[in-house]
Enzyme design. Structure first.
Site, PDB file in Angstrom:
ATOM      1  CB  CYS A   1      -0.966  -0.045   1.176  1.00 62.17           C
ATOM      2  SG  CYS A   1      -2.014  -1.515   1.028  1.00 62.17           S
TER       3      CYS A   1
ATOM      4  CG  HIS B   1      -1.597   4.971   5.077  1.00 57.57           C
ATOM      5  ND1 HIS B   1      -1.427   4.629   3.756  1.00 57.57           N
ATOM      6  CD2 HIS B   1      -1.930   3.814   5.713  1.00 57.57           C
ATOM      7  CE1 HIS B   1      -1.630   3.324   3.598  1.00 57.57           C
ATOM      8  NE2 HIS B   1      -1.943   2.809   4.774  1.00 57.57           N
TER       9      HIS B   1
ATOM     10  CD  GLU C   1      -1.377   8.839   8.628  1.00 60.24           C
ATOM     11  OE1 GLU C   1      -2.277   7.976   8.501  1.00 60.24           O
ATOM     12  OE2 GLU C   1      -1.004   9.583   7.703  1.00 60.24           O
TER      13      GLU C   1
ATOM     14  CE  LYS D   1      -5.268   4.649   1.824  1.00 61.64           C
ATOM     15  NZ  LYS D   1      -4.203   5.633   2.066  1.00 61.64           N
TER      16      LYS D   1
ATOM     17  CG  HIS E   1      -6.353   1.182   1.333  1.00 58.84           C
ATOM     18  ND1 HIS E   1      -5.455   1.419   0.310  1.00 58.84           N
ATOM     19  CD2 HIS E   1      -5.604   0.858   2.419  1.00 58.84           C
ATOM     20  CE1 HIS E   1      -4.221   1.248   0.765  1.00 58.84           C
ATOM     21  NE2 HIS E   1      -4.287   0.913   2.036  1.00 58.84           N
TER      22      HIS E   1
ATOM     23  CG  PHE F   1       0.154  -5.953   4.735  1.00 53.85           C
ATOM     24  CD1 PHE F   1      -0.542  -5.096   5.570  1.00 53.85           C
ATOM     25  CD2 PHE F   1      -0.477  -7.120   4.314  1.00 53.85           C
ATOM     26  CE1 PHE F   1      -1.834  -5.397   5.980  1.00 53.85           C
ATOM     27  CE2 PHE F   1      -1.766  -7.425   4.713  1.00 53.85           C
ATOM     28  CZ  PHE F   1      -2.455  -6.568   5.540  1.00 53.85           C
TER      29      PHE F   1
END
Lengths: 406, 416
Positions: free
Chosen positions: A163, A296, A307, A328, A333, A392
């Site tokens: 991502c 993000h 975050e 998002k 996403h 990830f």
């Protein structure tokens, strides 16, 4: 001094539609592009919302290849690439094809191809023998087929950084241009809607039941989506010489790995802080010069909390006042495309001094004490913007864009 | 722009390889020079829907022998291979736990499929039994960068972590990507290379694509690179990682320097293998780019390790690319093709070739092309033979020519 690198073209394919103008205006309006999944039956997943690109006609964008000969992620990438080149008013026929590169990122590549392969393995009558599988599935096909579609043979790279992949791709394009490996780089990310991704996030309990609400106290998760974002990058001199529109300059980036957990962020946000700090250092800007942060902001309880912690650690007292929003909340996403689409948002925010909102925001969360631009777009002097993305594998990637002063 | 004119210099200070012929680079080189091939009928696939197929399996690998302390369960096959090779490379280059903790070491992994088996099994489980039976822990490994991330967690590597997918050129492209990051000063130490598991799913896919030596009519037992009777390749399984460091800091810490990466280049065939002249051109572009960056002429290169694997079109394009750039002098350039004994290990292949080149530089001997009897007359004359030969190699070339149009080349030089 290495040459300065600027963004001169933007292509977007998202659940809010196709094309920079359409997507940007709908983001500024706070519209929502997620809804019940249609590309497969979501029964049995426990959740059913997704961000799919609807009414998408790849043939509109293909001029060389047969759209049916490539997978859906490549279709999305080629559509965004053609838009970006048109947006940059760039005539490829005037360029040396060996000096035009294509750098792409993805999370899962051509996931639909492996799904068809699996269907064949499950029941060989339900799907054809996979004679093209090894040629259509490996994710390197995405930048390669974009290059074949464009007829360009410069640097070609697939960097599957999940991502954060879009930022990794743009970062590599920046470095390649600075090193003189190409004159123009097309860079971004793409991922198609995938039942594998959907099942995975559903099983992690990370998918929101109705809507994505980043930074809200009651946020319940992310919404998986598909799309592609592509930027055209070239040197400042090249853009000036040909009188191209310049959205922003790529000022610097930072990449750091938590080495802590595959799917959970570092509890003190160490990697995120190192990435932001490196991006600021390279850009030569203090945190006080950043006028907008594209978060993000997945909308999962943990991501947004960590975050916010990272933003506090870097921005100190300004963390409550610097505008930070997550698109998002509106498009879901889009996986490997997300950070490329969000990079485009940073560029547009700088060019127009408007920032998109975080939609669906209702109740502040004391653990996310940020100005997340709730529900309404805002006019603000941006100047410089930071794009954060996490992935990830413990990946942290931050990039800084700034107004390209002459 | 020559890489030597700007930025930093990049050296290799250690390597780790998990291969069907063992985990010791020097003994691997000995085995290759003796012509010991790992090729045999595939046994471990456990499926009966394929005809008998040859391959180079990693039958001996036990992750626990390499990854001794910690929970192995989150690591699937690809991650175990990568983490094990990383451990060997860290040890060989003198990066102990204390030094790792004090620096930012990164990982750049080349892989074609990532965790093919995990991805397919996760999906099939969700389809057959229902999404609620899919295992969240396995989902984490379905992303293509999973093995690189798992390796960082296992060894505590907090530097830049990246994965490069370029089909069968992934491993060499990853090394080039890492070298550039070091040159630009973005990293000081990066493990770079490739890893690829051998599983039923990939064999099944390549078989149906007609690319394996046994997929078509003809001699299934001869996946022999460069040979006129070749009829496709045999798959292999491997992981190979090399420690790349900024030359100055490596010297400062007194590291053993195996070689310098002086340049790399790439090319792309727009026709993706359909037009042989474009395939040859892509190889030429990659070679010319690597030579140019290194500031070398073709005649300066002492030996080349080819990616030729028995593929009909791929081997031809690679040989013709070399013939074209060496322009009549190709018969004086000693070449070898280790995939004749190790199979096509996809994303790991290019990194494994570099390991073999460095061993050839050390030992002064280049392995032969196992089984080569009759060099394809369609190819330009090459200095290749079935037997190993003594060659002093100070400047070596690795070529990686992909199945679908991508080519890479890299030059390693001994430090004088």
């Amino acid at each position: 001094m290495p040459p300065r690198v600027v963004v001169t073209g933007i292509g977007l394919v998202t659940p809010l539609g196709c094309g920079r103008e359409r997507v940007w205006s709908r983001l500024l309006a706070g519209e929502c592009g997620t809804s019940r999944v249609e590309s497969f039956d979501p029964e049995g997943y426990g959740v059913d919302q997704g961000g799919e690109v609807r009414d998408f006609d790849p043939a509109r964008y293909f001029r060389t290849l047969d759209p049916t000969s490539v997978g859906r992620s490549t279709q999305l990438a080629i559509a965004a690439t053609r838009q970006a080149l048109d947006d940059a008013v760039l005539d490829l026929s005037l360029l040396d094809p060996r000096r035009v590169g294509v750098i792409m990122g993805t999370t899962s590549g051509e996931a639909r191809e492996v799904e068809a392969f699996d269907d064949h393995l499950i029941d060989e009558r339900s799907a054809p023998a996979p004679t093209e599988f090894v040629r259509r599935y490996p994710c390197n096909v995405i930048p390669e087929l974009v290059a074949t579609e464009l007829g360009v043979t410069g640097p070609n790279l697939m960097v599957p950084a999940a991502c954060a992949a879009g930022t990794y791709a743009i970062a590599n394009a920046l470095d390649g241009l600075r090193a003189g490996r190409a004159d123009v780089m097309v860079a971004g990310g793409a991922d198609c809607f995938s039942r594998i991704t959907y099942a995975g996030f559903a099983r992690l309990g990370a998918v929101a039941p109705m809507r994505c609400q980043p930074f809200d106290r009651e946020r319940k998760g992310m919404i998986p989506a598909e799309g592609s974002g592509v930027l055209v990058l070239e040197t400042f001199d090249s853009a000036r010489r040909r009188g191209a529109p310049i959205y922003a300059e790529v000022a610097g980036y930072g990449l750091a790995c938590d080495a802590h957990h595959m799917t959970a962020a570092h509890p003190q946000a160490d990697g995120a802080v190192r990435a932001m700090s490196a991006a600021l250092d390279e850009s030569g800007l203090g945190a006080d010069r950043i006028g907008y942060i594209s978060a993000h902001g997945t909308g999962t309880p943990t991501n947004d909390r960590i975050e916010a912690m990272a933003v506090r650690r870097i921005f100190n007292g300004r963390s409550r006042t610097v505008p930070i929003s997550s698109i998002k909340s509106m498009i879901g996403h889009t996986m490997g495309a997300a950070s490329a689409i969000e990079a485009a948002v940073c560029c547009l925010a700088i060019a127009e001094n408007r920032v998109p909102p975080t939609a669906h925001f209702e109740q502040p969360d004391p653990e996310c004490d940020l100005d997340c631009v709730p529900n309404e777009a805002r006019e603000v002097e941006v100047g410089a913007a930071m794009n954060n993305s996490y992935a990830f594998g413990g990946y942290n990637a931050s990039m800084v864009f700034r107004r390209a002063e002459s | 722009m020559s890489a030597r004119d700007d930025g930093k210099r990049v050296v290799i200070t250690g390597m780790g390889a998990i291969t069907p012929l063992g985990d010791d680079p020097s003994r691997l080189h000995d085995a290759l020079c003796e012509g010991r091939s790992a090729l045999q009928p595939l046994s471990a696939l456990g499926e009966d829907s394929l005809p008998p197929t040859l391959g180079c399996e990693l039958l001996w690998f036990e992750a626990r022998n390499y990854l001794t302390e910690g929970n192995l369960r989150p690591l699937d096959r690809t991650a175990q291979l990568c983490a094990a090779a990383a451990g060997l490379a860290l040890e060989a280059s003198g990066w102990d736990a204390e030094r790792i903790a004090a620096h930012e070491v990164g990982v750049v992994l080349g892989t074609m499929f990532g965790s093919m088996r995990t991805i397919s099994e996760f999906d099939r489980r969700a389809v057959v039994d229902g999404p609620s039976y899919a295992k969240p822990m396995h989902f984490a490994n379905t992303v293509i960068n999973a093995a690189a991330g798992q390796t960082a967690i296992w060894h505590g590597l907090t530097g830049i972590n990246a994965t490069i997918s370029g089909g069968t050129v992934s491993g060499l492209q990853a090394i080039g990507y890492a070298a550039d990051l070091i040159r630009q000063g973005r990293a000081q130490a990066l493990l770079a290379g490739g890893a690829e598991e051998l599983c039923f799913e990939t064999v099944f896919g390549f078989h149906h694509a007609g690319l394996l030596s046994g997929s078509r009519n003809g001699d299934a037992a001869r996946p022999t690179p460069l040979d006129s009777r070749r009829n496709g390749f045999a798959l292999g399984e491997a992981a190979a990682l090399l420690m790349l460091e900024d030359a100055e800091s490596a010297e400062r810490r007194g590291a053993t320097i195996l070689a310098e990466i002086s340049g790399h280049g790439a090319g792309y065939d727009l026709s993706r293998g359909a037009d042989p002249s474009l395939g040859e051109r892509a190889v030429v572009d990659a070679l010319a780019g690597a030579l140019d960056e290194s500031g070398l002429e073709p005649g300066d290169v002492d030996a080349a390790v080819l990616s030729a694997n028995g593929s009909i079109a791929g081997d031809l394009a690679e040989a013709r690319g070399v013939g074209s750039l060496w322009n009549g002098a190709a018969p004086r350039l000693p070449v070898t093709a280790p995939k004749s004994m190790l199979g096509e290990s996809l994303g790991a292949g290019g990194a494994l070739q570099l390991v073999i080149l460095l061993e050839a530089m050390r030992a002064g001997r280049l392995p032969g092309v196992h089984g080569l009897e009759d060099l394809d007359p369609e190819m330009p004359s090459l200095f290749a033979s079935a037997e190993s030969r003594a060659v002093a190699v100070d400047r070596g070339l690795v070529i990686s020519n992909g199945l679908d149009g991508k080519s890479c080349a890299l030059i390693a030089e001994a430090r004088s």
